[in-house]
Design a protein around this motif. Structure first.
Motif, PDB file in Angstrom:
ATOM      1  N   SER A 187      39.672  40.941  36.478  1.00  0.00           N
ATOM      2  CA  SER A 187      38.875  41.442  35.360  1.00  0.00           C
ATOM      3  C   SER A 187      39.539  41.060  34.038  1.00  0.00           C
ATOM      4  O   SER A 187      38.851  40.844  33.033  1.00  0.00           O
ATOM      5  CB  SER A 187      38.762  42.966  35.391  1.00  0.00           C
ATOM      6  N   LYS A 188      40.860  40.985  34.048  1.00  0.00           N
ATOM      7  CA  LYS A 188      41.540  40.531  32.834  1.00  0.00           C
ATOM      8  C   LYS A 188      41.381  39.019  32.665  1.00  0.00           C
ATOM      9  O   LYS A 188      41.190  38.528  31.563  1.00  0.00           O
ATOM     10  CB  LYS A 188      43.033  40.896  32.875  1.00  0.00           C
ATOM     11  N   ALA A 189      41.463  38.298  33.783  1.00  0.00           N
ATOM     12  CA  ALA A 189      41.384  36.828  33.716  1.00  0.00           C
ATOM     13  C   ALA A 189      40.038  36.341  33.172  1.00  0.00           C
ATOM     14  O   ALA A 189      39.976  35.297  32.521  1.00  0.00           O
ATOM     15  CB  ALA A 189      41.648  36.222  35.092  1.00  0.00           C
ATOM     16  N   VAL A 190      38.963  37.082  33.388  1.00  0.00           N
ATOM     17  CA  VAL A 190      37.649  36.616  32.907  1.00  0.00           C
ATOM     18  C   VAL A 190      37.444  36.918  31.420  1.00  0.00           C
ATOM     19  O   VAL A 190      36.415  36.574  30.856  1.00  0.00           O
ATOM     20  CB  VAL A 190      36.469  37.229  33.710  1.00  0.00           C
ATOM     21  N   LYS A 191      38.440  37.548  30.803  1.00  0.00           N
ATOM     22  CA  LYS A 191      38.285  37.850  29.372  1.00  0.00           C
ATOM     23  C   LYS A 191      38.624  36.656  28.478  1.00  0.00           C
ATOM     24  O   LYS A 191      38.630  36.778  27.267  1.00  0.00           O
ATOM     25  CB  LYS A 191      39.165  39.044  29.004  1.00  0.00           C
ATOM     26  N   TYR A 192      38.961  35.520  29.120  1.00  0.00           N
ATOM     27  CA  TYR A 192      39.321  34.358  28.314  1.00  0.00           C
ATOM     28  C   TYR A 192      38.300  33.257  28.554  1.00  0.00           C
ATOM     29  O   TYR A 192      38.464  32.417  29.436  1.00  0.00           O
ATOM     30  CB  TYR A 192      40.733  33.878  28.687  1.00  0.00           C
ATOM     31  N   PRO A 193      37.211  33.253  27.763  1.00  0.00           N
ATOM     32  CA  PRO A 193      36.115  32.314  28.026  1.00  0.00           C
ATOM     33  C   PRO A 193      36.537  30.854  27.904  1.00  0.00           C
ATOM     34  O   PRO A 193      35.877  29.974  28.453  1.00  0.00           O
ATOM     35  CB  PRO A 193      35.066  32.676  26.962  1.00  0.00           C
ATOM     36  N   ASP A 238      48.934  38.709  28.447  1.00  0.00           N
ATOM     37  CA  ASP A 238      47.673  38.077  28.067  1.00  0.00           C
ATOM     38  C   ASP A 238      47.529  36.654  28.563  1.00  0.00           C
ATOM     39  O   ASP A 238      46.738  35.886  28.041  1.00  0.00           O
ATOM     40  CB  ASP A 238      47.528  38.095  26.536  1.00  0.00           C
ATOM     41  N   ASN A 239      48.296  36.293  29.579  1.00  0.00           N
ATOM     42  CA  ASN A 239      48.197  34.919  30.061  1.00  0.00           C
ATOM     43  C   ASN A 239      47.079  34.802  31.102  1.00  0.00           C
ATOM     44  O   ASN A 239      47.110  35.462  32.143  1.00  0.00           O
ATOM     45  CB  ASN A 239      49.552  34.517  30.652  1.00  0.00           C
ATOM     46  N   ASP A 240      46.081  33.976  30.784  1.00  0.00           N
ATOM     47  CA  ASP A 240      44.910  33.886  31.676  1.00  0.00           C
ATOM     48  C   ASP A 240      45.274  33.342  33.061  1.00  0.00           C
ATOM     49  O   ASP A 240      44.814  33.841  34.081  1.00  0.00           O
ATOM     50  CB  ASP A 240      43.802  33.022  31.037  1.00  0.00           C
TER      51      ASP A 240
END
Lengths: 198, 242
Positions: free
Chosen positions: B190-196, B164-166
């Protein structure tokens, strides 16, 4: 992640741009071109040149700078140094041209107005005339080479792809790709250096 | 003058020398022979000129392409007049109206746009003294030198522990994209953009857009660029919407 470490970092490693230029990565070549063309164009337009001349001089300077970076004749510490280097080479080339008999024939010009060229750590003319002659013969010969050989040699020597990658792309085994490269190089060598022997 | 045949072994030895692939001993031997063997020295100069010529020929072609891109861009900027904005807006609406299929066939211009815009994120500053996150910053050093494969290898080992590391997701995505694997790149980005709240959020949307562009998925690309505040995102959107 303190800001102060930036300069330390830059002194320890050359920049990613420089490393990428050495292996002809497209984004790096494009960045260098686009970041510098405008400055050189306005220099040349301000000094009695045309847009076509600006393009020619800039591209010649680009090739010199690229070659010297690849040959480690110029070791830039950061991107700014690369940009400055390219600009200076272009400026010197333009000043040389303005001082040349070719240009003086074209217009009557008082050459005492022209600045002296700026000293550079390494200049493009490092290679001997003899080598440059060979180089231009080799470039002419490359034009005459068949498309298949051209493409293969570009993959190896410009794109720096590995034998394995190239063999896969061409759907042959590595040994055949290697042999094909050898044969293409021999054709090129004969076209360039042995065809016109008297 | 007779023709000098050159065997494959002879050629490859010269090639190894000129491309810096010899170990020290072989290099010393070779340099010693160069001094005593005029034919070898002549052939080495010839191969050097040939290799140089191949690269320079191709580079000259590229320079003309870059020039073309540069001046094409200028012409476009100069030619946009106010009323054309409506035409642009209308064509955007039309394009959306025509649906996904039309966008997905525009593969070639997407690829072109991708290579025009893509350049790897400059990376994070590598601390000199801290030992924490050592592996991460070792990867960053590789990354900054353009060695994407070793960077990916290091970071892949880390992401197993920290999925879960952005930052990790972001740099893995960009590395895959730089290495040409746009599929993997879209997965990680796609995972990286889940951390606003990530400091890299605008960059993450931008690179996700580029990854989609590389995949030929203009619709998702546009959607991603719209979420990014970066200047580059705005520029590329403008080009795509023309």
């Amino acid at each position: 992640m303190a800001k102060a470490t930036t300069s330390l970092y830059q002194n320890t490693f050359t920049s990613p741009l420089v490393e990428a230029l050495k292996v002809n990565e497209e984004w790096a070549l494009r960045t260098l071109y686009k970041d510098n063309y405008g400055k050189v164009e306005s220099l040349i337009l301000r000094n009695s040149g045309t847009i076509e001349e600006a393009k020619d001089i800039f591209q010649e300077a680009f090739i010199s700078a690229w070659r010297n970076i690849k040959d480690n004749k110029f070791l830039p510490e950061n991107n700014g140094a690369v940009n400055g280097y390219l600009y200076t080479i272009a400026k010197n080339k333009w000043m040389d041209y303005l001082r040349s008999p070719e240009y003086k024939k074209k217009v009557s010009y008082n050459s005492s107005n022209i600045a002296e060229p700026v000293h550079l750590p390494a200049d493009a003319k490092d290679d001997s005339d003899e080598f440059n002659k060979k180089l231009s013969v080799a470039m002419e010969a490359f034009e005459k080479l068949g498309e298949a050989c051209k493409n293969l040699l570009i993959k190896f020597y410009f794109e720096k792809k590995s034998m394995k990658e190239i063999a896969e792309e061409l759907q042959m085994d590595a040994a055949s790709a290697r042999n094909k490269k050898y044969r293409c190089m021999q054709v090129l060598r004969e076209l360039a250096f042995e065809k016109n022997i008297k | 003058m007779k023709k000098h045949n050159q065997s494959q072994n002879e050629f490859e030895r010269i090639e190894r020398y000129l491309t810096g692939r010899m170990d020290n001993k072989e290099k010393l031997d070779f340099e010693a022979s160069l001094k005593t063997d005029p034919l070898l020295s002549k052939q080495t100069e010839e191969v050097r000129a040939l290799l140089h010529a191949i690269e320079e020929k191709k580079l000259r072609e590229k320079l003309d392409d870059f020039h073309e891109e540069l001046t094409a861009g200028e012409r476009r900027v100069m030619s946009v007049r106010p009323f054309q904005k409506y035409i642009i807006a209308a064509s955007v609406a039309l394009l959306i109206g025509l649906g996904i299929w039309l966008l997905s066939v525009r593969k070639t211009p997407d690829e072109k746009l991708f290579s025009q815009y893509f350049k790897p994120d400059p990376g994070l500053i590598t601390p000199m003294s801290t030992t924490s996150d050592y592996e991460f910053y070792r990867g960053m050093v590789d990354y900054k030198q353009g060695k994407y494969k070793p960077a990916i290898n290091r970071w892949n080992r880390l992401i197993e522990k920290k999925p879960d590391n952005d930052t990790l997701n972001f740099y893995l995505g960009v590395s895959y994209l730089a290495g040409g694997n746009s599929k993997k790149a879209t997965d990680f980005l796609s995972k990286a953009v889940k951390y606003p709240n990530s400091i890299l959020i605008n960059e993450a949307w931008y690179y996700l857009g580029l990854a989609y562009l590389k995949e030929g998925n203009s619709r998702e690309a546009i959607r991603s660029f719209r979420k990014s505040d970066l200047e580059e995102s705005k520029l590329i959107l403008k080009e795509m919407e023309e």
